[in-house]
Design a protein around this motif. Structure first.
Motif, PDB file in Angstrom:
ATOM      1  N   ILE A  34       0.840  -1.204   0.000  1.00 14.87           N
ATOM      2  CA  ILE A  34       0.000   0.000   0.000  1.00 14.87           C
ATOM      3  C   ILE A  34       0.872   1.250   0.000  1.00 14.87           C
ATOM      4  N   PHE A  35       1.948   1.232   0.772  1.00 14.58           N
ATOM      5  CA  PHE A  35       2.856   2.387   0.785  1.00 14.58           C
ATOM      6  C   PHE A  35       3.574   2.530  -0.552  1.00 14.58           C
ATOM      7  N   SER A  36       3.964   1.407  -1.176  1.00 12.90           N
ATOM      8  CA  SER A  36       4.610   1.471  -2.498  1.00 12.90           C
ATOM      9  C   SER A  36       3.661   2.035  -3.551  1.00 12.90           C
ATOM     10  N   SER A  37       2.386   1.641  -3.494  1.00 15.97           N
ATOM     11  CA  SER A  37       1.416   2.197  -4.438  1.00 15.97           C
ATOM     12  C   SER A  37       1.224   3.687  -4.207  1.00 15.97           C
ATOM     13  N   TYR A  38       1.300   4.131  -2.947  1.00 13.99           N
ATOM     14  CA  TYR A  38       1.210   5.571  -2.667  1.00 13.99           C
ATOM     15  C   TYR A  38       2.405   6.313  -3.254  1.00 13.99           C
ATOM     16  N   LEU A  39       3.601   5.740  -3.118  1.00 11.33           N
ATOM     17  CA  LEU A  39       4.794   6.368  -3.714  1.00 11.33           C
ATOM     18  C   LEU A  39       4.675   6.448  -5.235  1.00 11.33           C
ATOM     19  N   ALA A  40       4.192   5.375  -5.856  1.00 10.75           N
ATOM     20  CA  ALA A  40       4.014   5.386  -7.306  1.00 10.75           C
ATOM     21  C   ALA A  40       2.951   6.402  -7.718  1.00 10.75           C
ATOM     22  N   PHE A  41       1.916   6.562  -6.907  1.00 10.12           N
ATOM     23  CA  PHE A  41       0.862   7.530  -7.220  1.00 10.12           C
ATOM     24  C   PHE A  41       1.387   8.964  -7.146  1.00 10.12           C
ATOM     25  N   THR A  42       2.209   9.254  -6.149  1.00  9.70           N
ATOM     26  CA  THR A  42       2.770  10.603  -6.048  1.00  9.70           C
ATOM     27  C   THR A  42       3.746  10.895  -7.188  1.00  9.70           C
ATOM     28  N   ASN A  43       4.398   9.855  -7.718  1.00  9.46           N
ATOM     29  CA  ASN A  43       5.323  10.061  -8.833  1.00  9.46           C
ATOM     30  C   ASN A  43       4.611  10.377 -10.144  1.00  9.46           C
ATOM     31  N   LEU A  44       3.296  10.122 -10.208  1.00 14.23           N
ATOM     32  CA  LEU A  44       2.561  10.416 -11.437  1.00 14.23           C
ATOM     33  C   LEU A  44       2.543  11.910 -11.747  1.00 14.23           C
ATOM     34  N   TYR A  45       2.758  12.747 -10.750  1.00 13.98           N
ATOM     35  CA  TYR A  45       2.665  14.190 -10.943  1.00 13.98           C
ATOM     36  C   TYR A  45       4.018  14.838 -11.202  1.00 13.98           C
ATOM     37  N   ILE A  46       5.065  14.030 -11.312  1.00 17.20           N
ATOM     38  CA  ILE A  46       6.376  14.581 -11.670  1.00 17.20           C
ATOM     39  C   ILE A  46       6.356  14.936 -13.153  1.00 17.20           C
ATOM     40  N   GLN A  47       6.808  16.140 -13.487  1.00 16.33           N
ATOM     41  CA  GLN A  47       6.647  16.659 -14.843  1.00 16.33           C
ATOM     42  C   GLN A  47       7.341  15.831 -15.924  1.00 16.33           C
ATOM     43  N   PRO A  48       8.602  15.382 -15.748  1.00 12.18           N
ATOM     44  CA  PRO A  48       9.248  14.616 -16.835  1.00 12.18           C
ATOM     45  C   PRO A  48       8.588  13.282 -17.140  1.00 12.18           C
ATOM     46  N   LEU A  49       7.673  12.811 -16.266  1.00 18.21           N
ATOM     47  CA  LEU A  49       7.067  11.498 -16.512  1.00 18.21           C
ATOM     48  C   LEU A  49       6.202  11.483 -17.760  1.00 18.21           C
ATOM     49  N   GLU A  50       5.791  12.667 -18.254  1.00 19.68           N
ATOM     50  CA  GLU A  50       4.987  12.690 -19.469  1.00 19.68           C
ATOM     51  C   GLU A  50       5.779  12.127 -20.651  1.00 19.68           C
ATOM     52  N   LYS A  51       7.092  12.377 -20.664  1.00 19.34           N
ATOM     53  CA  LYS A  51       7.951  11.838 -21.716  1.00 19.34           C
ATOM     54  C   LYS A  51       8.734  10.622 -21.259  1.00 19.34           C
ATOM     55  N   GLY A  52       8.844  10.463 -19.955  1.00 20.01           N
ATOM     56  CA  GLY A  52       9.544   9.306 -19.436  1.00 20.01           C
ATOM     57  C   GLY A  52      10.921   9.639 -18.909  1.00 20.01           C
ATOM     58  N   ILE A  53      11.354   8.853 -17.938  1.00 21.03           N
ATOM     59  CA  ILE A  53      12.676   9.000 -17.347  1.00 21.03           C
ATOM     60  C   ILE A  53      13.398   7.671 -17.492  1.00 21.03           C
ATOM     61  N   GLY A  54      14.585   7.700 -18.088  1.00 24.41           N
ATOM     62  CA  GLY A  54      15.386   6.493 -18.247  1.00 24.41           C
ATOM     63  C   GLY A  54      16.588   6.504 -17.325  1.00 24.41           C
ATOM     64  N   VAL A  55      16.801   5.441 -16.580  1.00 24.62           N
ATOM     65  CA  VAL A  55      17.943   5.331 -15.676  1.00 24.62           C
ATOM     66  C   VAL A  55      18.745   4.090 -16.037  1.00 24.62           C
ATOM     67  N   TYR A  56      19.979   4.076 -15.567  1.00 19.07           N
ATOM     68  CA  TYR A  56      20.908   2.967 -15.814  1.00 19.07           C
ATOM     69  C   TYR A  56      21.092   2.711 -17.311  1.00 19.07           C
ATOM     70  N   GLY A  57      21.276   3.782 -18.068  1.00 13.50           N
ATOM     71  CA  GLY A  57      21.515   3.630 -19.499  1.00 13.50           C
ATOM     72  C   GLY A  57      20.338   3.082 -20.270  1.00 13.50           C
ATOM     73  N   GLY A  58      19.116   3.335 -19.805  1.00 14.80           N
ATOM     74  CA  GLY A  58      17.929   2.849 -20.495  1.00 14.80           C
ATOM     75  C   GLY A  58      17.464   1.469 -20.053  1.00 14.80           C
ATOM     76  N   LEU A  59      18.144   0.878 -19.048  1.00 18.07           N
ATOM     77  CA  LEU A  59      17.702  -0.436 -18.565  1.00 18.07           C
ATOM     78  C   LEU A  59      16.359  -0.347 -17.847  1.00 18.07           C
ATOM     79  N   PHE A  60      16.080   0.806 -17.269  1.00 18.95           N
ATOM     80  CA  PHE A  60      14.863   0.977 -16.484  1.00 18.95           C
ATOM     81  C   PHE A  60      14.224   2.304 -16.859  1.00 18.95           C
ATOM     82  N   ASN A  61      13.008   2.237 -17.421  1.00 21.18           N
ATOM     83  CA  ASN A  61      12.287   3.433 -17.847  1.00 21.18           C
ATOM     84  C   ASN A  61      11.085   3.658 -16.938  1.00 21.18           C
TER      85      ASN A  61
END
Length: 442
Positions: A34-61
């Motif tokens: 439930i806490f993890s889903s809350y963290l994921a829900f709050t991340n929906l409002y981060i502005q770059p998420l509209e285009k996506g954020i890639g980490v670890y050289g694109g291994l994780f988007n």
């Protein structure tokens, strides 16, 4: 958050010796999800998420799409874990509950027998830990952007499912079904690895983004001969081989033959998780893969195999389901039929079909979850009954872990619990698509 939860569960499992701690672990995992889903829900409002954020050289988007599916996975898993996090309701026996009986008879009150606290599902402390392992693989698969991370994610999820299927070590049918699942799942992983190797041999890269760019450039016909090696034929052939492995794991026809045996052999509480979570992450990954490989050369595309598998799934799931007398095998063929509808929407790949695709995944998961929870609830009420019929005893080889196995067992259940019976009828109407149930709107 998931990785921290995984580490703490590993340490807790290592130091504890009490089997009843499994209920506490399930409650801890529910709180963490439930806490993890809350963290994921709050991340929906981060502005770059509209285009996506890639980490670890694109291994994780990380995108709004992946975060939405992560929230859905966490909440569904938390609901499934409630089946092992709380004891079933105690039973009121009228003949032993009056004041006259209470004072005039000497009772030997066995609390465990009435509430089934000695049930196997409350004594396996690794259950919640394995579910967190599966969730980690599912989250990584939804957010993956590389061929290597695709294979590692699907294997992490699959290994957890193999262990979960054989977690009931005293059950012969669960062990046999888990072994079948493991062997055929390993075969499907070989197809995924072979397809990934062919894509890498052709393109020279494992990044999906680079493969999409190379495929787009190879569509141009007036380029120099240096681009001759990068032909879309190779990509489509490799994607066909890879998709065979994934279709194996979602039990789509004609790669469905393991599904009814595994569903029926493993305990019902485990079937609830295997039938739902294992498919959501793969379908979410399929959506991204189809969207970025929308290329046709002489009417040849790897998506044709999705259309063919959809046709087979619709026919086999509907026809073979008519001959079933075991209820979990019936649910397995119902799942195969629903997978056919899901693949049909995916292979069309239009704006309307993608919306229907996502909505169908959500409603199928919720309806299937409701059906299995009702089945488990019926099983809790059946623990107090003794099966005296010889024929019934022979068919119920694992009745302690799966009390409800035959369709004729729930005949007349309306007189035992009308609310659960009506709920099951509504859920089955939703499977069929009767209005105004949610299945009708697909």
């Amino acid at each position: 958050m998931l990785l921290s939860l995984l580490i703490f569960l590993l340490l807790s499992n290592a130091v504890t010796s009490r089997q009843d701690k499994s209920i506490l672990f399930s409650r801890v995992v529910i709180t963490g999800l439930i806490f993890s889903s809350y963290l994921a829900f709050t991340n929906l409002y981060i502005q770059p998420l509209e285009k996506g954020i890639g980490v670890y050289g694109g291994l994780f988007n990380v995108t709004s799409f992946t975060q939405t599916f992560n929230i859905f996975l966490f909440l569904i898993s938390a609901v499934i874990l409630t089946l092992t996090a709380f004891y079933p309701r105690k039973v009121y026996v009228e003949s032993y509950s009056s004041l006259n009986q209470l004072f005039s008879y000497k009772f030997s009150y066995n609390k465990n027998a009435i509430s089934n606290k000695t049930g196997e599902q409350f004594r396996i402390i690794e259950y919640a830990l394995i579910i967190v392992f599966i969730l980690c693989g599912a989250v990584f698969l939804i957010s993956t952007g590389d061929l290597i991370s695709i294979f590692l994610s699907i294997e992490l999820q699959s290994y957890g499912l193999y262990i979960l299927s054989t977690l009931y070590r005293d059950s012969e049918s669960a062990t046999a079904s888990g072994l079948t699942y493991f062997l055929l799942g390993g075969l499907s992983s070989c197809f995924i690895l072979l397809g990934s190797s062919l894509i890498y041999a052709n393109s020279g890269t494992t990044s999906l983004e680079n493969i999409y760019i190379i495929t787009s450039i190879s569509e141009i016909t007036d380029l120099p001969m240096i681009m001759y090696w990068y032909q879309p034929y190779y990509l489509h052939l490799a994607l066909i081989i890879m998709s065979v492995g994934f279709l194996f794991k979602v039990s789509a026809a004609p790669f469905h033959f393991w599904s009814p045996d595994v569903y029926d052999g493993i305990p019902t509480i485990v079937t609830t998780y295997v039938a739902i979570i294992a498919k959501i992450s793969i379908f979410a990954f399929f959506l991204e893969l189809v969207y970025y490989t929308e290329y046709y050369i002489l009417d040849f595309s790897w998506k044709n195999i999705l259309l063919l598998s959809s046709l087979f799934s619709l026919i086999i799931g509907s026809v073979l389901g008519l001959t079933q007398f075991r209820i979990k095998r019936l649910f397995a063929y119902s799942t195969i039929s629903h997978v056919g509808f899901i693949l049909l929407a995916l292979s069309i790949n239009s704006a309307e079909s993608i919306q229907s695709y996502i909505f169908y995944i959500l409603q199928y998961s919720l309806s299937n979850l409701n059906a299995f929870i009702i089945l488990v609830s019926m099983g809790f009420s059946f623990y107090l009954f003794v099966y005296k019929e010889k024929e019934l005893q022979e068919n119920l080889v694992d009745k302690n872990n799966s009390p409800v196995q035959l369709i004729n067992q729930i005949k007349g259940y309306f007189y035992v619990n009308p609310f659960i019976s009506i709920s099951l009828a509504i859920t089955l109407f939703s499977f069929v698509g009767v209005p105004p149930m949610v299945g009708f709107f697909c």
